[in-house]
Design a protein around this motif. Structure first.
Motif, PDB file in Angstrom:
ATOM      1  N   GLY A 163      42.621 -26.257  65.072  1.00 35.35           N
ATOM      2  CA  GLY A 163      43.255 -26.229  66.394  1.00 35.35           C
ATOM      3  C   GLY A 163      44.764 -26.181  66.310  1.00 35.35           C
ATOM      4  O   GLY A 163      45.470 -26.619  67.220  1.00 35.35           O
ATOM      5  N   ILE A 164      45.253 -25.629  65.197  1.00 33.06           N
ATOM      6  CA  ILE A 164      46.709 -25.564  64.986  1.00 33.06           C
ATOM      7  C   ILE A 164      47.134 -24.097  65.009  1.00 33.06           C
ATOM      8  O   ILE A 164      46.488 -23.245  64.376  1.00 33.06           O
ATOM      9  CB  ILE A 164      47.085 -26.231  63.637  1.00 33.06           C
ATOM     10  CG1 ILE A 164      46.829 -27.742  63.728  1.00 33.06           C
ATOM     11  CG2 ILE A 164      48.538 -25.952  63.260  1.00 33.06           C
ATOM     12  CD1 ILE A 164      47.014 -28.499  62.437  1.00 33.06           C
ATOM     13  N   PRO A 165      48.223 -23.782  65.750  1.00 32.89           N
ATOM     14  CA  PRO A 165      48.694 -22.385  65.802  1.00 32.89           C
ATOM     15  C   PRO A 165      49.077 -21.866  64.418  1.00 32.89           C
ATOM     16  O   PRO A 165      49.679 -22.599  63.615  1.00 32.89           O
ATOM     17  CB  PRO A 165      49.923 -22.457  66.707  1.00 32.89           C
ATOM     18  CG  PRO A 165      49.776 -23.731  67.485  1.00 32.89           C
ATOM     19  CD  PRO A 165      49.024 -24.684  66.589  1.00 32.89           C
ATOM     20  N   PHE A 166      48.693 -20.628  64.137  1.00 32.42           N
ATOM     21  CA  PHE A 166      49.004 -19.961  62.861  1.00 32.42           C
ATOM     22  C   PHE A 166      49.835 -18.717  63.179  1.00 32.42           C
ATOM     23  O   PHE A 166      49.446 -17.903  64.020  1.00 32.42           O
ATOM     24  CB  PHE A 166      47.712 -19.548  62.161  1.00 32.42           C
ATOM     25  CG  PHE A 166      47.918 -18.826  60.847  1.00 32.42           C
ATOM     26  CD1 PHE A 166      48.145 -17.450  60.810  1.00 32.42           C
ATOM     27  CD2 PHE A 166      47.901 -19.525  59.644  1.00 32.42           C
ATOM     28  CE1 PHE A 166      48.332 -16.787  59.605  1.00 32.42           C
ATOM     29  CE2 PHE A 166      48.077 -18.872  58.420  1.00 32.42           C
ATOM     30  CZ  PHE A 166      48.296 -17.502  58.412  1.00 32.42           C
ATOM     31  N   PHE A 167      50.986 -18.619  62.534  1.00 33.01           N
ATOM     32  CA  PHE A 167      51.863 -17.465  62.757  1.00 33.01           C
ATOM     33  C   PHE A 167      52.022 -16.704  61.443  1.00 33.01           C
ATOM     34  O   PHE A 167      52.453 -17.273  60.441  1.00 33.01           O
ATOM     35  CB  PHE A 167      53.225 -17.920  63.272  1.00 33.01           C
ATOM     36  CG  PHE A 167      53.164 -18.650  64.592  1.00 33.01           C
ATOM     37  CD1 PHE A 167      53.158 -20.035  64.635  1.00 33.01           C
ATOM     38  CD2 PHE A 167      53.090 -17.952  65.784  1.00 33.01           C
ATOM     39  CE1 PHE A 167      53.085 -20.717  65.842  1.00 33.01           C
ATOM     40  CE2 PHE A 167      53.028 -18.615  67.002  1.00 33.01           C
ATOM     41  CZ  PHE A 167      53.017 -20.003  67.032  1.00 33.01           C
ATOM     42  N   HIS A 168      51.631 -15.434  61.450  1.00 32.50           N
ATOM     43  CA  HIS A 168      51.795 -14.561  60.278  1.00 32.50           C
ATOM     44  C   HIS A 168      53.141 -13.851  60.395  1.00 32.50           C
ATOM     45  O   HIS A 168      53.335 -13.025  61.291  1.00 32.50           O
ATOM     46  CB  HIS A 168      50.651 -13.556  60.211  1.00 32.50           C
ATOM     47  CG  HIS A 168      50.821 -12.566  59.091  1.00 32.50           C
ATOM     48  ND1 HIS A 168      50.348 -11.260  59.184  1.00 32.50           N
ATOM     49  CD2 HIS A 168      51.428 -12.666  57.886  1.00 32.50           C
ATOM     50  CE1 HIS A 168      50.648 -10.614  58.075  1.00 32.50           C
ATOM     51  NE2 HIS A 168      51.306 -11.448  57.258  1.00 32.50           N
ATOM     52  N   VAL A 169      54.058 -14.212  59.503  1.00 32.89           N
ATOM     53  CA  VAL A 169      55.377 -13.563  59.466  1.00 32.89           C
ATOM     54  C   VAL A 169      55.537 -12.920  58.088  1.00 32.89           C
ATOM     55  O   VAL A 169      55.936 -13.582  57.120  1.00 32.89           O
ATOM     56  CB  VAL A 169      56.519 -14.574  59.719  1.00 32.89           C
ATOM     57  CG1 VAL A 169      57.876 -13.858  59.719  1.00 32.89           C
ATOM     58  CG2 VAL A 169      56.312 -15.327  61.033  1.00 32.89           C
ATOM     59  N   PRO A 170      55.187 -11.640  57.947  1.00 31.83           N
ATOM     60  CA  PRO A 170      55.295 -10.989  56.635  1.00 31.83           C
ATOM     61  C   PRO A 170      56.727 -10.991  56.127  1.00 31.83           C
ATOM     62  O   PRO A 170      57.672 -10.938  56.922  1.00 31.83           O
ATOM     63  CB  PRO A 170      54.818  -9.559  56.914  1.00 31.83           C
ATOM     64  CG  PRO A 170      54.157  -9.607  58.253  1.00 31.83           C
ATOM     65  CD  PRO A 170      54.759 -10.731  58.998  1.00 31.83           C
ATOM     66  N   VAL A 171      56.878 -11.068  54.814  1.00 37.54           N
ATOM     67  CA  VAL A 171      58.207 -10.979  54.186  1.00 37.54           C
ATOM     68  C   VAL A 171      58.192  -9.754  53.284  1.00 37.54           C
ATOM     69  O   VAL A 171      57.789  -9.813  52.123  1.00 37.54           O
ATOM     70  CB  VAL A 171      58.552 -12.239  53.374  1.00 37.54           C
ATOM     71  CG1 VAL A 171      59.964 -12.121  52.780  1.00 37.54           C
ATOM     72  CG2 VAL A 171      58.434 -13.495  54.236  1.00 37.54           C
ATOM     73  N   ALA A 172      58.620  -8.630  53.844  1.00 37.60           N
ATOM     74  CA  ALA A 172      58.594  -7.370  53.081  1.00 37.60           C
ATOM     75  C   ALA A 172      59.743  -7.368  52.063  1.00 37.60           C
ATOM     76  O   ALA A 172      60.800  -7.978  52.295  1.00 37.60           O
ATOM     77  CB  ALA A 172      58.737  -6.193  54.037  1.00 37.60           C
ATOM     78  N   LYS A 173      59.519  -6.683  50.960  1.00 33.62           N
ATOM     79  CA  LYS A 173      60.566  -6.568  49.940  1.00 33.62           C
ATOM     80  C   LYS A 173      61.839  -6.018  50.593  1.00 33.62           C
ATOM     81  O   LYS A 173      61.785  -5.032  51.337  1.00 33.62           O
ATOM     82  CB  LYS A 173      60.124  -5.608  48.821  1.00 33.62           C
ATOM     83  CG  LYS A 173      59.061  -6.188  47.899  1.00 33.62           C
ATOM     84  CD  LYS A 173      59.626  -7.190  46.919  1.00 33.62           C
ATOM     85  CE  LYS A 173      58.534  -7.705  45.962  1.00 33.62           C
ATOM     86  NZ  LYS A 173      58.879  -9.021  45.403  1.00 33.62           N
ATOM     87  N   GLY A 174      62.964  -6.696  50.350  1.00 35.55           N
ATOM     88  CA  GLY A 174      64.228  -6.197  50.891  1.00 35.55           C
ATOM     89  C   GLY A 174      64.409  -6.480  52.362  1.00 35.55           C
ATOM     90  O   GLY A 174      65.405  -6.085  52.961  1.00 35.55           O
ATOM     91  N   ALA A 175      63.462  -7.193  52.980  1.00 39.16           N
ATOM     92  CA  ALA A 175      63.581  -7.470  54.432  1.00 39.16           C
ATOM     93  C   ALA A 175      63.459  -8.958  54.711  1.00 39.16           C
ATOM     94  O   ALA A 175      62.963  -9.383  55.748  1.00 39.16           O
ATOM     95  CB  ALA A 175      62.512  -6.697  55.193  1.00 39.16           C
TER      96      ALA A 175
END
Ligand SMILES: Nc1nc2c(c(=O)[nH]1)N[C@@H](CN(C=O)c1ccc(C(=O)N[C@@H](CCC(=O)O)C(=O)O)cc1)CN2
Length: 289
Positions: A142-154
């Motif tokens: 019941g906990i919010p999950f946030f997917h924040v990708p970390v792209a190479k160089g970004a």
């Protein structure tokens, strides 16, 4: 202490130059306010006068109403008089905590299980990951999950997205095997404590692949270290460490499996102690009551 009894329990954290009279001043101010000291821990770095650290818990009826007045008294009779830094906290107010993770789940899941059982005095308000793998596991709690990708160089762009989620919304961040180096700008802007679990007994095997390097070195102990995060990778103030015996017969994968249990325990202890304001910074070290 049951949750309903926390309402009138306060915590006083004091740091600064050690000198005679400090303990008497704190206990005198609290007793004159009608507070009962329920626990008191202190440390002096040098009997001749070094650095002073104190953690006091006290019970004061109607604390929420009387807190501001007591804070003013402590600020005057202790802070100003002795040149000490004084912080007053209400035990019932739990630290809003974000957990950051990559793909390995063992430290994250351990924290979520302990949190659900009420073992940690924190409120886990979100999980942020640079991979989507653990979203369903987290949402089951019941906990919010946030997917924040970390792209190479970004990385700057990713850190801006993370900052939108975190800034002003958390009191603590825990890196549960989060495998991205956080920039100095990110640390400065977020400006809350960040706890990392490093999978070695620091200062041994700093940086990447510590288990592989431990295997190559033929160590007989492996360990884990929980530390506050600074811009200098794996060099922040150590909060907790532990080790486990290993043998020549164990593969790198076996070291990772055995080490994972140590990582989980060390991180949970560190988070729990931080949550209870038991960890006081002392330069690049810590005092843990
Ligand atoms: N500013 C800090 N950030 C982080 C720390 C820290 O002490 N200060 N600890 C690390 C955790 N960590 C070891 O425990 C660690 C994680 C990641 C790396 C690394 O080289 N990451 C690469 C990307 C790797 C990948 O894409 O999989 C990178 O960030 O460029 C080294 C050590 C967490 N952050």
């Amino acid at each position: 202490m049951r949750g309903d009894e926390d309402t009138d329990v306060g915590r006083l954290i004091i740091k600064g130059p050690d000198q005679p009279g400090v303990v008497a001043a704190v206990s005198g101010a609290l007793s004159r306010a009608g507070a009962n000291i329920v626990s008191l821990d202190q440390f002096s770095s040098d009997p001749e006068g070094g650095r002073f650290f104190q953690r006091t818990e006290f019970h004061l009826p109607n604390l929420q109403v009387r807190r501001a007045e007591l804070e003013d008294v402590i600020a005057e009779e202790v802070g100003a008089k002795f040149g000490l830094h004084c912080t007053m906290l209400e035990v019932k107010r739990r630290k809003r905590t974000a957990i950051m993770v990559s793909k390995l789940d063992h430290c994250l899941m351990d924290l979520l299980w302990r949190h659900r059982r009420g073992e940690l005095a924190i409120d886990v308000t979100m999980v942020i990951s640079n991979h989507p793998d653990l979203s369903e596991e987290v949402r089951r709690f019941g906990i919010p999950f946030f997917h924040v990708p970390v792209a190479k160089g970004a990385k700057p762009e990713a850190e801006r997205e993370q900052m939108k989620l975190l800034k002003g919304n958390v009191d603590l961040v825990v890196l549960a095997r989060y495998m991205q180096i956080l920039s100095g700008d990110f640390l400065e802007e977020l400006a809350v404590p960040i706890i990392n679990i490093h999978h070695s007994f620091l200062p041994a095997f700093m940086g990447a692949s510590p288990y592989q390097r431990a295997k190559e070195r033929g160590v007989k102990l492996i360990g884990a270290t929980a530390h506050y995060v600074t811009e200098d990778l794996d060099e922040g103030p150590i909060i907790e460490q532990d080790v486990i015996r290993v043998s020549h017969a164990m593969s790198t994968k076996a070291l990772q499996r055995f080490g994972a249990d140590v990582e989980r325990q060390v991180l949970a202890r560190a988070v729990g102690w931080h949550a209870e304001d038991r960890v006081l910074r002392d330069g690049n070290s810590t005092v843990v009551f």
